[in-house]
Motif scaffolding. Structure first.
Motif, PDB file in Angstrom:
ATOM      1  N   ARG A 136       0.838  -1.294  -0.192  1.00  0.00           N
ATOM      2  CA  ARG A 136      -0.151  -0.146  -0.040  1.00  0.00           C
ATOM      3  C   ARG A 136       0.324   1.180  -0.188  1.00  0.00           C
ATOM      4  NH1 ARG A 136      -1.517   4.395  -0.083  1.00  0.00           N
ATOM      5  NH2 ARG A 136      -3.442   5.633   0.199  1.00  0.00           N
ATOM      6  N   TYR A 137       1.887   1.203   0.731  1.00  0.00           N
ATOM      7  CA  TYR A 137       2.794   2.008   0.967  1.00  0.00           C
ATOM      8  C   TYR A 137       4.148   1.779   0.596  1.00  0.00           C
ATOM      9  CZ  TYR A 137      -0.831   3.851   3.817  1.00  0.00           C
ATOM     10  OH  TYR A 137      -2.104   3.663   4.505  1.00  0.00           O
ATOM     11  N   GLY A 138       4.654   3.033  -0.236  1.00  0.00           N
ATOM     12  CA  GLY A 138       5.864   2.466  -0.850  1.00  0.00           C
ATOM     13  C   GLY A 138       6.364   1.205  -2.507  1.00  0.00           C
ATOM     14  N   ASN A 139       6.970  -0.101  -2.852  1.00  0.00           N
ATOM     15  CA  ASN A 139       7.667  -0.657  -3.344  1.00  0.00           C
ATOM     16  C   ASN A 139       7.088  -2.190  -2.675  1.00  0.00           C
ATOM     17  OD1 ASN A 139       7.947   1.756  -5.526  1.00  0.00           O
ATOM     18  ND2 ASN A 139       9.943   1.325  -3.904  1.00  0.00           N
ATOM     19  N   PRO A 140       6.870  -2.837  -3.916  1.00  0.00           N
ATOM     20  CA  PRO A 140       6.538  -2.251  -5.614  1.00  0.00           C
ATOM     21  C   PRO A 140       4.963  -1.769  -5.170  1.00  0.00           C
ATOM     22  CG  PRO A 140       6.092  -4.866  -5.058  1.00  0.00           C
ATOM     23  CD  PRO A 140       7.044  -4.217  -4.053  1.00  0.00           C
ATOM     24  N   SER A 141       4.465  -0.903  -6.091  1.00  0.00           N
ATOM     25  CA  SER A 141       3.011  -0.157  -5.589  1.00  0.00           C
ATOM     26  C   SER A 141       1.812  -0.779  -5.990  1.00  0.00           C
ATOM     27  CB  SER A 141       3.397   2.075  -6.672  1.00  0.00           C
ATOM     28  OG  SER A 141       3.659   1.027  -7.657  1.00  0.00           O
TER      29      SER A 141
END
Length: 361
Positions: A136-141
């Motif tokens: 949800r936050y950061g990667n992978p998006s």
């Protein structure tokens, strides 16, 4: 809102072909597949100040997490919180960081869960089903993974937020991001979301067996099992109608009944309070100290709301909350790891996927 981005089909995929009876100049299209997209909270890319600030800025700007008006909250967030908190959070992450892989434990475990689920579903459905994960936050998006699945020919996507209990700040915001990602696709796949599974017998069984194994391996049987759930502001429940508190309480009750324990041997608490508001109580960090002062010198603690060990379990529970217990006179503190990639947990998650694929496979 800007124009939608066209769906970029992978015309060079090994299984790409022109539809039957199509004109000769028709684009090659990958064979239709079903995508399973697992979703977890997220993780910073690294522990340095900039990585932490970027991650915390995205997380703490989410209106599902902190619903104060932007004019009131953003100056505080940008001017005070994000100037100080990245240093503290970075130090906490460094204490648990997977140095060998160069990533957080949450990332490592989510990859393991994805691989195990992918293998289980491949044995059942072959290459008709693709399994991947997003954060949800950061990667992978979420957006990047939805785009990848559609490009590979997934005309149907089952989105699975890995939160057993529903909360607006976890399940709902993950779903929000999934729906936003769909808005970017010109050729949208049909979609479903997996509902909370806090009362799934297979999930409760996996929890119970993890508790039984940990207690059996301990030198002494704990006096008390504390089920610590991530907290929420109290008004999200009393004013907003969020079902999270009830679902947490039911999870603990079902676990107690499965273990055959009494009310005095198990309880529900909440951790990770943030800000000045009253949050769901009792607070774990205070309750462990009360238990030690009451004479329960040996406690076990598990975190049923987390599908994978992360900063809130490995650092907050196993360091901060442990310290509170020991400072109050506690003698033996047993942290029971999250279900992670335990085979029974994978079996429960695959069962949820299988149920929610009904009619698609």
């Amino acid at each position: 809102m800007g124009l939608m981005k066209p769906t970029r089909l992978n015309v060079n995929a090994p299984d790409a072909r022109c539809p039957a009876h199509a004109q000769k100049d028709h684009l090659r299209i990958p064979r239709e597949k079903i995508g399973i997209l697992l979703a977890n909270l997220g993780t910073p890319d690294d522990t340095d100040y900039r990585s932490m600030r970027r991650y915390l800025g995205e997380f703490l700007s989410d209106k599902r997490v902190i619903d104060y008006p932007s004019w009131k909250w953003q100056p505080i967030l940008q001017g005070i919180v994000l100037s100080v908190r990245p240093f503290k959070s970075g130090a906490a992450y460094r204490s648990i960081w997977n140095e060998e892989a160069g990533e957080s434990p949450l990332m490592t475990i989510t990859k393991q869960q994805t691989a195990a689920i992918r293998a289980a579903l491949a044995a059942e459905y072959g290459d008709r089903v693709m399994v991947d994960f997003c954060m949800r936050y950061g990667n992978p998006s979420t957006q990047s993974k939805v785009a990848e699945l559609t490009a590979e020919g997934c005309t149907r996507i089952l989105f699975f937020p890995l939160y057993p209990q529903y909360a607006g700040a976890t399940t709902a915001t993950a779903n929000d991001q999934f729906f936003r990602a769909l808005m970017e696709e010109n050729w949208q796949p049909a979609s479903r979301t997996v509902p909370p599974y806090f009362d799934d017998p297979a999930y409760i069984e996996a929890l119970a067996q993890s508790v039984e194994r940990a207690c059996a391996a301990a030198e002494h049987k704990p006096d008390m099992l504390i089920c610590s759930y991530h907290g929420l502001p109290q008004r999200y429940v009393t004013e907003g109608g969020d079902p999270y508190h009830c679902q947490c309480q039911k999870t603990t009750r079902l676990l107690k009944e499965r273990l055959g324990w009494t009310d005095s041997q198990i309880m529900t608490t909440f951790q990770s309070k943030f800000g000045p508001e009253e949050w769901l109580q009792p607070y774990t960090v205070e309750e462990v100290a009360r238990q030690a002062e009451k004479g329960n010198k040996r406690i076990a603690i598990c975190a049923p709301a987390f599908s994978a060990d992360c900063i809130e379990t490995l650092e907050e529970i196993n360091e901060e909350i442990r310290e509170s217990f020991e400072h109050a006179g506690g003698e033996e503190f047993l942290y029971i790891p999250c279900l992670n990639a335990d085979p029974l947990h994978i079996k429960a998650l695959v069962g949820q996927i299988r149920t929610n694929l009904a009619g698609w496979t």
